[in-house]
Motif scaffolding. Structure first.
Motif, PDB file in Angstrom:
ATOM      1  N   SER A 228       0.826  -1.214   0.000  1.00 11.95           N
ATOM      2  CA  SER A 228       0.000   0.000   0.000  1.00 11.95           C
ATOM      3  C   SER A 228       0.855   1.256   0.000  1.00 11.95           C
ATOM      4  O   SER A 228       0.596   2.198  -0.749  1.00 11.95           O
ATOM      5  CB  SER A 228      -0.937   0.003   1.214  1.00 11.95           C
ATOM      6  N   HIS A 229       1.913   1.294   0.835  1.00  9.35           N
ATOM      7  CA  HIS A 229       2.827   2.448   0.854  1.00  9.35           C
ATOM      8  C   HIS A 229       3.461   2.652  -0.518  1.00  9.35           C
ATOM      9  O   HIS A 229       3.504   3.760  -1.040  1.00  9.35           O
ATOM     10  CB  HIS A 229       3.947   2.243   1.879  1.00  9.35           C
ATOM     11  N   ARG A 230       3.965   1.580  -1.092  1.00 10.04           N
ATOM     12  CA  ARG A 230       4.637   1.689  -2.398  1.00 10.04           C
ATOM     13  C   ARG A 230       3.672   2.162  -3.479  1.00 10.04           C
ATOM     14  O   ARG A 230       4.019   3.016  -4.302  1.00 10.04           O
ATOM     15  CB  ARG A 230       5.250   0.343  -2.771  1.00 10.04           C
TER      16      ARG A 230
ATOM     17  N   ASP B 143      -0.437   4.094   9.820  1.00 10.43           N
ATOM     18  CA  ASP B 143       0.689   4.642   9.053  1.00 10.43           C
ATOM     19  C   ASP B 143       0.334   4.862   7.591  1.00 10.43           C
ATOM     20  O   ASP B 143       0.852   5.769   6.956  1.00 10.43           O
ATOM     21  CB  ASP B 143       1.962   3.809   9.215  1.00 10.43           C
ATOM     22  N   ILE B 144      -0.578   4.098   7.038  1.00 11.99           N
ATOM     23  CA  ILE B 144      -1.048   4.344   5.662  1.00 11.99           C
ATOM     24  C   ILE B 144      -1.813   5.667   5.621  1.00 11.99           C
ATOM     25  O   ILE B 144      -1.636   6.470   4.702  1.00 11.99           O
ATOM     26  CB  ILE B 144      -1.931   3.187   5.160  1.00 11.99           C
ATOM     27  N   LEU B 145      -2.664   5.894   6.630  1.00 11.98           N
ATOM     28  CA  LEU B 145      -3.410   7.155   6.681  1.00 11.98           C
ATOM     29  C   LEU B 145      -2.465   8.345   6.831  1.00 11.98           C
ATOM     30  O   LEU B 145      -2.696   9.408   6.249  1.00 11.98           O
ATOM     31  CB  LEU B 145      -4.430   7.119   7.819  1.00 11.98           C
ATOM     32  N   ILE B 146      -1.375   8.174   7.567  1.00 12.50           N
ATOM     33  CA  ILE B 146      -0.373   9.240   7.701  1.00 12.50           C
ATOM     34  C   ILE B 146       0.323   9.491   6.362  1.00 12.50           C
ATOM     35  O   ILE B 146       0.570  10.634   5.982  1.00 12.50           O
ATOM     36  CB  ILE B 146       0.634   8.894   8.817  1.00 12.50           C
TER      37      ILE B 146
ATOM     38  N   ASP C 228      -8.076  11.689  -3.261  1.00 12.99           N
ATOM     39  CA  ASP C 228      -9.332  11.593  -2.537  1.00 12.99           C
ATOM     40  C   ASP C 228      -9.427  10.183  -1.961  1.00 12.99           C
ATOM     41  O   ASP C 228      -9.220   9.205  -2.687  1.00 12.99           O
ATOM     42  CB  ASP C 228     -10.501  11.870  -3.493  1.00 12.99           C
ATOM     43  N   LEU C 229      -9.730  10.069  -0.676  1.00 15.17           N
ATOM     44  CA  LEU C 229      -9.888   8.775  -0.026  1.00 15.17           C
ATOM     45  C   LEU C 229     -11.371   8.479   0.106  1.00 15.17           C
ATOM     46  O   LEU C 229     -12.114   9.245   0.717  1.00 15.17           O
ATOM     47  CB  LEU C 229      -9.215   8.786   1.355  1.00 15.17           C
ATOM     48  N   ARG C 230     -11.809   7.380  -0.488  1.00 14.74           N
ATOM     49  CA  ARG C 230     -13.212   6.946  -0.423  1.00 14.74           C
ATOM     50  C   ARG C 230     -13.244   5.500   0.050  1.00 14.74           C
ATOM     51  O   ARG C 230     -12.939   4.596  -0.725  1.00 14.74           O
ATOM     52  CB  ARG C 230     -13.879   7.049  -1.784  1.00 14.74           C
TER      53      ARG C 230
ATOM     54  N   THR D 159     -10.526   3.031  -1.053  1.00 14.76           N
ATOM     55  CA  THR D 159     -10.032   3.388  -2.386  1.00 14.76           C
ATOM     56  C   THR D 159      -9.407   4.785  -2.338  1.00 14.76           C
ATOM     57  O   THR D 159      -9.986   5.710  -1.774  1.00 14.76           O
ATOM     58  CB  THR D 159     -11.186   3.369  -3.415  1.00 14.76           C
ATOM     59  N   VAL D 160      -8.226   4.907  -2.924  1.00 13.38           N
ATOM     60  CA  VAL D 160      -7.568   6.210  -3.037  1.00 13.38           C
ATOM     61  C   VAL D 160      -7.543   6.567  -4.516  1.00 13.38           C
ATOM     62  O   VAL D 160      -7.105   5.780  -5.356  1.00 13.38           O
ATOM     63  CB  VAL D 160      -6.129   6.177  -2.474  1.00 13.38           C
ATOM     64  N   ILE D 161      -8.039   7.755  -4.825  1.00 16.01           N
ATOM     65  CA  ILE D 161      -8.105   8.228  -6.208  1.00 16.01           C
ATOM     66  C   ILE D 161      -7.179   9.427  -6.343  1.00 16.01           C
ATOM     67  O   ILE D 161      -7.335  10.432  -5.648  1.00 16.01           O
ATOM     68  CB  ILE D 161      -9.547   8.607  -6.592  1.00 16.01           C
TER      69      ILE D 161
END
Length: 84
Positions: free
Chosen positions: A29-31, A53-56, A69-71, A74-76
């Protein structure tokens, strides 16, 4: 080291297009977030693992000016970067 087991392949730059489905993972997810942000192209990442840490990381990318945008999970990415 035995030379017969070594092989080299030159990788040429180019565009990547397609879809990859993998189970959620923090390291992946970070990458993916960083690659998507730096690509400068519209991108959608689904089924991202939403840990603290992903949210950070998402917040940091947003503060650096990457349009996203975080839904739910899903991140767009818009593909645009604004000056923070």
């Amino acid at each position: 080291m035995n030379e017969q087991f070594l092989s080299y392949k030159k990788i040429q730059p180019g565009k990547i297009k397609g879809e990859l489905v993998a189970p959620p993972s923090k390291s992946v997810s970070h990458r993916l977030l960083i690659i998507a942000a730096l690509s400068g192209q519209p991108c959608e990442i689904e089924n991202i693992l939403l840990s603290e840490d992903i949210l950070i990381t998402i917040e940091a990318l947003s503060k650096m000016g990457f349009g996203l945008d975080l839904r739910q999970s899903t991140v767009i990415f818009s593909g645009e970067k604004q000056t923070p």
